[in-house]
Design a protein around this motif. Structure first.
Motif, PDB file in Angstrom:
ATOM      1  N   UNK A  88       0.820  -1.209   0.000  1.00 52.42           N
ATOM      2  CA  UNK A  88       0.000   0.000   0.000  1.00 52.42           C
ATOM      3  C   UNK A  88       0.856   1.261   0.000  1.00 52.42           C
ATOM      4  N   UNK A  89       2.094   1.145   0.426  1.00 59.29           N
ATOM      5  CA  UNK A  89       3.030   2.256   0.252  1.00 59.29           C
ATOM      6  C   UNK A  89       3.303   2.445  -1.243  1.00 59.29           C
TER       7      UNK A  89
ATOM      8  N   UNK B 162       2.116   9.482  -8.666  1.00 58.75           N
ATOM      9  CA  UNK B 162       2.424   9.593 -10.095  1.00 58.75           C
ATOM     10  C   UNK B 162       1.210  10.111 -10.850  1.00 58.75           C
ATOM     11  N   UNK B 163       0.033   9.585 -10.533  1.00 59.28           N
ATOM     12  CA  UNK B 163      -1.190  10.008 -11.208  1.00 59.28           C
ATOM     13  C   UNK B 163      -1.431  11.502 -11.051  1.00 59.28           C
TER      14      UNK B 163
ATOM     15  N   UNK C 179      10.663   8.291  -4.251  1.00 57.70           N
ATOM     16  CA  UNK C 179      11.162   7.841  -2.948  1.00 57.70           C
ATOM     17  C   UNK C 179      10.483   6.548  -2.516  1.00 57.70           C
ATOM     18  N   UNK C 180       9.183   6.444  -2.759  1.00 59.08           N
ATOM     19  CA  UNK C 180       8.440   5.229  -2.400  1.00 59.08           C
ATOM     20  C   UNK C 180       8.696   4.103  -3.397  1.00 59.08           C
TER      21      UNK C 180
ATOM     22  N   UNK D   3      11.383   3.586  -5.201  1.00 57.49           N
ATOM     23  CA  UNK D   3      12.732   3.055  -4.968  1.00 57.49           C
ATOM     24  C   UNK D   3      12.767   2.155  -3.738  1.00 57.49           C
ATOM     25  N   UNK D   4      12.069   2.553  -2.689  1.00 56.44           N
ATOM     26  CA  UNK D   4      12.109   1.816  -1.425  1.00 56.44           C
ATOM     27  C   UNK D   4      11.318   0.512  -1.491  1.00 56.44           C
ATOM     28  N   UNK D   5      10.191   0.515  -2.188  1.00 58.10           N
ATOM     29  CA  UNK D   5       9.278  -0.628  -2.123  1.00 58.10           C
ATOM     30  C   UNK D   5       9.163  -1.419  -3.424  1.00 58.10           C
ATOM     31  N   UNK D   6      10.008  -1.117  -4.415  1.00 62.77           N
ATOM     32  CA  UNK D   6       9.912  -1.799  -5.706  1.00 62.77           C
ATOM     33  C   UNK D   6       9.993  -3.315  -5.550  1.00 62.77           C
ATOM     34  N   UNK D   7      10.961  -3.780  -4.810  1.00 59.08           N
ATOM     35  CA  UNK D   7      11.154  -5.226  -4.678  1.00 59.08           C
ATOM     36  C   UNK D   7      10.022  -5.912  -3.924  1.00 59.08           C
ATOM     37  N   UNK D   8       9.290  -5.166  -3.112  1.00 60.81           N
ATOM     38  CA  UNK D   8       8.196  -5.747  -2.330  1.00 60.81           C
ATOM     39  C   UNK D   8       6.838  -5.541  -3.000  1.00 60.81           C
ATOM     40  N   UNK D   9       6.840  -4.880  -4.158  1.00 57.09           N
ATOM     41  CA  UNK D   9       5.576  -4.643  -4.868  1.00 57.09           C
ATOM     42  C   UNK D   9       5.237  -5.828  -5.755  1.00 57.09           C
ATOM     43  N   UNK D  10       4.023  -5.827  -6.284  1.00 58.79           N
ATOM     44  CA  UNK D  10       3.586  -6.895  -7.185  1.00 58.79           C
ATOM     45  C   UNK D  10       3.908  -6.521  -8.624  1.00 58.79           C
TER      46      UNK D  10
END
Length: 390
Positions: free
Chosen positions: A79-80, A88-89, A98-99, A101-108
């Motif tokens: 959700x981050x 972005x929208x 910033x988000x 970069x930090x959460x890319x690997x944990x995203x779907x």
């Protein structure tokens, strides 16, 4: 009694596990009250095994901003990342990065595609570049990016580009289906798309029935043509590398579209356009193929030779001290030695390209083509001069 029914409903909602197809349908049809229940449950306890969270992670785009922020603060990375998509929208790219970069690997994977799809539609290629350079290269978005910024053909992923339906110079032949063909080239993906729109408009117009030209399928050329220009300068392009293809040498004219700023023009039978050039300007420039002259003041350097001697200089230009019968003063030779005259009193398409092509000028165009088509075009003359030099 009502409280008991409400609690029973919550238990049923959270514990019932339908079949996969029913599950997808139930998620899509979920109401606001049901979502609120799931969000409240997921936010009560940070737990990736929480059934409410497992359901919500499949539909983050259905949640309100407040619900996404609540789940983000609870600690759920998905959700981050969803919040990054919403940033972005709304064009808040630095905050979004910033988000991302930090959460890319944990995203779907679906979330990554959503953010890249948004960036592509918005034309935000700077952030796409960061993602590809620092996080992950994803197709077809990396190829879309490469095409849009005009990367060299040699750097493109052929499979992805082919899947996008983009014809690339050297990979595909694109000869037109008539004797007097006009070959279309673009330095960027936007240019390819715009040329396709212009081609469709031409093919659907009465001009395509009256004129002998046929337009080829647009070809992507990337940095081959090295176009340049400037806000008040004419666009210039180098066609040397295009001439390696026999179909290019056999064409009657070329059209090159670039994303570089500059003024549209025709030189040596080659038309140069900007990505945002519209159909009416395209028709104006096509008239130059038949040697029509502009009816606004031409630059001093051109006026010095064009307006120096009297006579008929173009289908729409007479230069002299007085007008022929039925001709009227024009602005073409404003900076020249002699006056210029045009065959129509009111402003024409050669003065303001937005003006609709009059029947008078269409007739002059067709009459000119009867003469010019029997001899090599300016482009073909230029090619012959090049071959002679070599």
């Amino acid at each position: 009694m009502m409280l008991r029914q409400y609690l029973t409903g919550i238990v049923f909602l959270l514990m019932a596990v339908p079949s996969s197809s029913q599950h997808i349908a139930s998620l899509a049809d979920m109401k606001g009250a049901e979502l609120n229940i799931l969000v409240t449950r997921a936010a009560q306890n940070f737990n990736h095994s929480n059934y409410a969270y497992l359901r919500l992670k499949q539909i983050p785009e259905q949640l309100t901003d407040e619900q996404v922020q609540l789940l983000r603060r609870t600690g759920y990375p998905i959700f981050a990342f969803e919040w990054a998509i919403r940033l972005v929208a709304n064009s808040h790219y630095e905050q979004a990065w910033l988000l991302i970069e930090k959460y890319w690997q944990q995203s779907t994977s679906s979330a990554r595609i959503r953010v890249l799809d948004l960036l592509e539609k918005q034309g935000e290629y700077a952030l796409m570049t960061r993602i590809f350079d620092q996080l992950e290269v994803l197709e077809p978005y990396a190829s879309i990016y490469g095409l849009e910024v005009g990367n060299s053909i040699s750097t493109l992923n052929k499979a992805s580009v082919d899947a996008l339906g983009v014809s690339v110079f050297g990979w595909h032949t694109s000869s037109a289906s008539c004797k007097h063909s006009i070959m279309l080239f673009a330095e960027t993906l936007s240019g390819v798309k715009q040329l396709k729109r212009l081609r469709t408009q031409y093919n659907q117009s009465t001009l395509s029935e009256l004129l002998p030209y046929c337009l080829s399928d647009p070809l992507y050329v990337g940095d081959l043509t090295q176009c340049s220009g400037g806000e008040s300068n004419f666009i210039q392009c180098n066609i040397d590398l295009l001439l390696q293809e026999s179909s290019v040498q056999q064409a009657r004219h070329l059209v090159i579209m670039t994303n570089k700023q500059g003024l549209a023009n025709v030189y040596n039978g080659v038309m140069r356009l900007h990505n945002k050039s519209q159909y009416e300007l395209f028709v104006h420039e096509m008239m130059h193929f038949a040697h029509f002259e502009d009816e606004y003041p031409v630059p001093q350097a051109k006026a010095d030779w064009l307006c120096k001697t009297s006579g008929y200089k173009a289908p729409n230009l007479y230069v002299g001290t007085s007008a022929p019968k039925g001709w009227y003063k024009s602005e073409t030779c404003k900076f020249g030695q002699l006056e210029s005259y045009k065959p129509q009193h009111i402003a024409s398409k050669m003065q303001y390209h937005e003006i609709h092509l009059s029947n008078h000028y269409l007739g002059l165009w067709l009459k000119s083509l009867n003469k010019t088509l029997s001899v090599p075009s300016d482009y073909q003359v230029y090619l012959n001069e090049l071959n002679t030099k070599h």
